[in-house]
Design a protein around this motif. Structure first.
Motif, PDB file in Angstrom:
ATOM      1  N   LEU A 137     -16.320  18.723  16.311  1.00  0.00           N
ATOM      2  CA  LEU A 137     -17.749  18.447  16.126  1.00  0.00           C
ATOM      3  C   LEU A 137     -17.954  17.215  15.260  1.00  0.00           C
ATOM      4  O   LEU A 137     -18.861  16.418  15.499  1.00  0.00           O
ATOM      5  N   SER A 146     -18.054  14.450  17.412  1.00  0.00           N
ATOM      6  CA  SER A 146     -18.987  14.514  18.537  1.00  0.00           C
ATOM      7  C   SER A 146     -18.286  14.443  19.882  1.00  0.00           C
ATOM      8  O   SER A 146     -18.729  13.728  20.793  1.00  0.00           O
ATOM      9  N   THR A 154     -17.521  15.303  23.503  1.00  0.00           N
ATOM     10  CA  THR A 154     -18.370  15.900  24.537  1.00  0.00           C
ATOM     11  C   THR A 154     -17.535  16.814  25.425  1.00  0.00           C
ATOM     12  O   THR A 154     -16.302  16.740  25.417  1.00  0.00           O
ATOM     13  N   ARG A 165     -20.680  25.306  21.395  1.00  0.00           N
ATOM     14  CA  ARG A 165     -21.836  24.408  21.331  1.00  0.00           C
ATOM     15  C   ARG A 165     -23.006  24.974  22.119  1.00  0.00           C
ATOM     16  O   ARG A 165     -24.160  24.894  21.681  1.00  0.00           O
ATOM     17  N   ALA A 207     -23.535  16.429  15.881  1.00  0.00           N
ATOM     18  CA  ALA A 207     -23.154  16.249  17.278  1.00  0.00           C
ATOM     19  C   ALA A 207     -24.372  16.300  18.195  1.00  0.00           C
ATOM     20  O   ALA A 207     -24.480  15.505  19.137  1.00  0.00           O
ATOM     21  N   GLU A 208     -25.312  17.215  17.921  1.00  0.00           N
ATOM     22  CA  GLU A 208     -26.493  17.314  18.786  1.00  0.00           C
ATOM     23  C   GLU A 208     -27.453  16.159  18.547  1.00  0.00           C
ATOM     24  O   GLU A 208     -28.083  15.675  19.484  1.00  0.00           O
ATOM     25  N   TYR A 249     -26.529  13.205  17.782  1.00  0.00           N
ATOM     26  CA  TYR A 249     -25.912  12.096  18.509  1.00  0.00           C
ATOM     27  C   TYR A 249     -26.157  12.227  20.006  1.00  0.00           C
ATOM     28  O   TYR A 249     -26.551  11.263  20.677  1.00  0.00           O
ATOM     29  N   SER A 250     -25.943  13.422  20.524  1.00  0.00           N
ATOM     30  CA  SER A 250     -26.103  13.629  21.953  1.00  0.00           C
ATOM     31  C   SER A 250     -27.543  13.339  22.389  1.00  0.00           C
ATOM     32  O   SER A 250     -27.788  12.747  23.439  1.00  0.00           O
ATOM     33  N   SER A 268     -18.966  11.183  13.995  1.00  0.00           N
ATOM     34  CA  SER A 268     -20.299  11.587  14.465  1.00  0.00           C
ATOM     35  C   SER A 268     -21.386  10.770  13.777  1.00  0.00           C
ATOM     36  O   SER A 268     -22.301  10.260  14.423  1.00  0.00           O
TER      37      SER A 268
END
Length: 645
Positions: free
Chosen positions: A153, A156, A158, A185, A201-202, A204-205, A235
């Motif tokens: 995480l 990040s 995927t 996740r 991570a989220e 970033y996504s 991240s």
DNA sequence: GGACTCTCTGTTTTT
DNA sequence: CAGAGAGTCC
């Protein structure tokens, strides 16, 4: 009014007056980097009085963010409206509250700040994967897998890359582990919960997927600043890349690659290289040091040049303090660590009360500090404390309050209901069955808080003033969501609790301490966001992103690990346990002299000695906890140990 | 049950 | 390296 620049040196002025485009300020310890950062922000604001854009300043810790806010406020009153000075995590939480719906996250998500909660979620993810894995032979446990998930995480990773990343890191069964990671996740999103890594991570996504969100950020924040950049993990760096408007590249970064001591959390010298490449940064150095005596600067320079792979053009630190006749450095040699601890404790005890408060004992590991605290407190009667992290409140009253608020925010959260029941049992001795309440809740729209409320009022053993409080105040929270009022009422109730049951109220000092910490935190959050903006879920999220540690006792000698001392300064530093296998750690010794671990240990030593304002005492023993030891190689590298061996 | 050998794992911490 | 825990032998 533009801030007065004449108090700054030439390099500092250059940094502050930097106009547009990317700038990397390589700032050594004690070089006034926070000052440069705050002056630059203040200058931009005061040069654009008719504009409305804001400057985004990102830090790693809440403490650093708060300090920046405070210092800018003194330079430019009302700077609040023009700046957003916060931590990476807090920023990510803001972003996800606003735009999280794009990735199916609701704004009232909760933050998993405790590993036990993360493990539960991970165990569920493992079960989920096991259901589909027909030949699932190996049983993974959440506890064992959690560190790996954290590492992924932090980068990040995927779900498209996961198998590749795992196999190139030689991790067995990359498909299964990858599926577990993806399931974890997915579960965080589904259950509206995020851990610290998930937050990054989220965020970033989201930024990766939604160019419109990026554009909006570029419009609001045309200038981005980062403090202590060397601490960022992958991240955070990926997020940063999306925050900076590529057409202007207005990124202002302060960093010191000689102070990277968090590699095990994802920081890396590679990050600074990537930054320089990706943004084509202009580099400015601040080698002037205003903190340490020149003799300390000398040995710090001697030490750090032993690190291979620093930025090749890195300048040596230059001392600005004038040295006295007497050397501020002492090297102490002992037969055993017991003697070492005793001597250090005695030396501190012999100082005046006032001086003691300006001392610090530093060590590589907590173990050595625990020992020296015992000697200081028990044998020398010198108050001392060990810096401790604290993620949750310990005492029953605050645990109950926190759990009730969390339950009000997530009405079907079983874990919070359990905590409410448990804490209430400690407070009032009434033991409600969690399962009963849960099944009873089905008649209450599945609302565990209302169900608990009804159930508890049916109990006979309830004190009258407790009953009054619950009758009156729980609806204030559960129906009107007036959490401020509820918190005030709860504190009033707590104050009266000891009248009836003094025997269950032994931890009153702890309560006072925790109440103080709570009020400090809530106050800080209210100031940062503005009272009307603070919703219950925002308050809870921000609370979970902050340490609940009480403020240190007055006049007590701080005992810190080197890591915990980063960014601080002290008149007198006692660096203890300067032996091989401590500093450098056994692990770095095993990995060899040119390993990245050893480089990091050297930076640890560098950070430790550059905390000094007046005097530095380094000590080592020939025997620690019954094991023979040799003096640290760093003592030799610094030229402090000329004759031995 | 006690003494022994072995194997494994581990330090630092902010959010 | 060093401590914990498991396994082995008597």
């Amino acid at each position: 009014m533009t801030p007065e620049l004449s108090s700054l040196n030439e390099n500092q002025q250059m940094a502050v007056q930097w106009q547009e485009g990317p700038l990397l300020v390589l700032a050594g310890p004690g070089s006034g980097k926070t000052r440069v950062l705050t002056y630059r922000i203040a200058r931009i604001i005061s040069k654009t009085p008719d504009k409305y854009f804001r400057i985004l300043g990102l830090t790693f810790t809440n403490k650093a963010a708060a300090e920046m806010r405070e210092r800018i406020e003194t330079l430019v009153p009302k700077a609040n409206e023009r700046t957003h000075l916060t931590t990476f995590h807090s920023f990510a939480a803001d972003l996800l509250r606003q735009h999280g719906h794009h990735i199916n996250l609701r704004p009232d998500f909760t933050i998993l700040s405790q590993d036990t909660d993360r493990q539960t979620l991970l165990d569920e993810a493992i079960d989920e994967v096991n259901k589909f894995e027909t030949e699932a032979k190996i049983k993974y446990s959440g506890e064992k897998l959690l560190p790996l998930i954290t590492r992924l995480l932090d980068r990040s990773v995927t779900s498209d890359d996961i198998t590749n990343v795992l196999s190139s890191n030689d991790i067995s069964e990359p498909e299964v582990i990858g599926a577990i990671y993806t399931a974890y996740r997915g579960r965080m999103i589904k259950e509206n919960k995020l851990d610290f890594g998930g937050l990054m991570a989220e965020a970033y996504s989201l930024l990766e997927q939604k160019p419109a969100v990026r554009k909006q950020i570029h419009r609001i924040y045309p200038y981005v600043c980062v403090d202590e950049f060397q601490d960022t993990n992958l991240s955070q760096y990926r997020i940063l890349r999306h925050l900076v408007n590529p057409s202007t590249g207005n990124l202002f970064v302060v960093a010191d690659d000689d102070q990277i001591i968090y590699q095990w959390t994802g920081a890396s010298p590679k990050r600074l290289h990537a930054l320089r490449d990706d943004f084509k940064m202009t580099v400015l150095q601040l080698p002037e040091n205003y903190r340490c005596p020149p003799q300390v600067i000398d040995i710090a320079n001697e030490l750090i040049v032993h690190n291979i792979g620093r930025s090749e053009d890195r300048e040596r630190l230059r001392a600005h303090k004038v040295g006295g006749e007497q050397s501020p450095i002492r090297i102490m040699d002992f037969d055993t660590f017991e003697q070492e601890a005793k001597w250090v404790a005695k030396d501190i005890a012999e100082r005046s009360i006032d001086e003691r408060g300006k001392c610090v004992v530093l060590a590589r590991t907590r173990r050595l500090l625990e020992h020296i605290i015992r000697v200081l407190v028990d044998e020398e009667q010198v108050p001392a404390y060990l810096a401790m992290r604290k993620n949750e409140f310990i005492g029953a009253p605050m645990r109950w309050l926190h759990a009730v608020l969390r339950l009000a925010n997530a009405r079907q959260n079983r874990e919070q209901l359990r905590r409410v029941c448990k804490a209430f049992f400690t407070l009032e001795g009434i033991d409600l069955n969690v399962k009963d309440i849960m099944s009873f809740a089905s008649t209450e729209d599945g609302d565990y808080l209302r169900a608990w409320h009804k159930e508890i009022l049916l109990q006979d053993g309830l004190e009258q003033h407790s009953r009054d409080f619950l009758v009156k105040s729980i609806p204030v929270l559960s129906d009107r969501l007036d959490f401020e009022r509820f918190i005030r009422d709860a504190f009033e109730w707590f104050e009266r609790l000891p009248e009836n049951s003094p025997e269950t109220w032994e931890h009153y000092t702890e309560f006072t301490e925790e109440k103080e910490a709570w009020e400090g935190l809530v106050n800080e959050i209210m100031c940062q966001y503005g009272r009307e903006q603070v919703t219950l879920h925002l308050l809870l999220q921000e609370l979970d992103l902050r340490s609940k540690a009480p403020k240190p006792p007055n006049n007590a000698v701080p005992c810190f690990t080197i890591h915990a001392s980063k960014g601080m300064e002290f008149n007198h530093v006692y660096l203890i346990g300067m032996v091989e296998d401590q500093l450098p750690s056994w692990n770095a010794v095993k990995k060899g002299d040119s390993s990245r671990e050893m480089q990091e240990e050297r930076r640890n030593c560098f950070v430790a000695i550059t905390r000094v304002q007046e005097s530095l005492t380094m000590s080592y023993s020939r025997e620690v906890f019954g094991w023979p030891k040799t003096p640290s190689r760093f003592l030799k590298e610094m030229g402090c140990l000329v004759l031995q061996e």
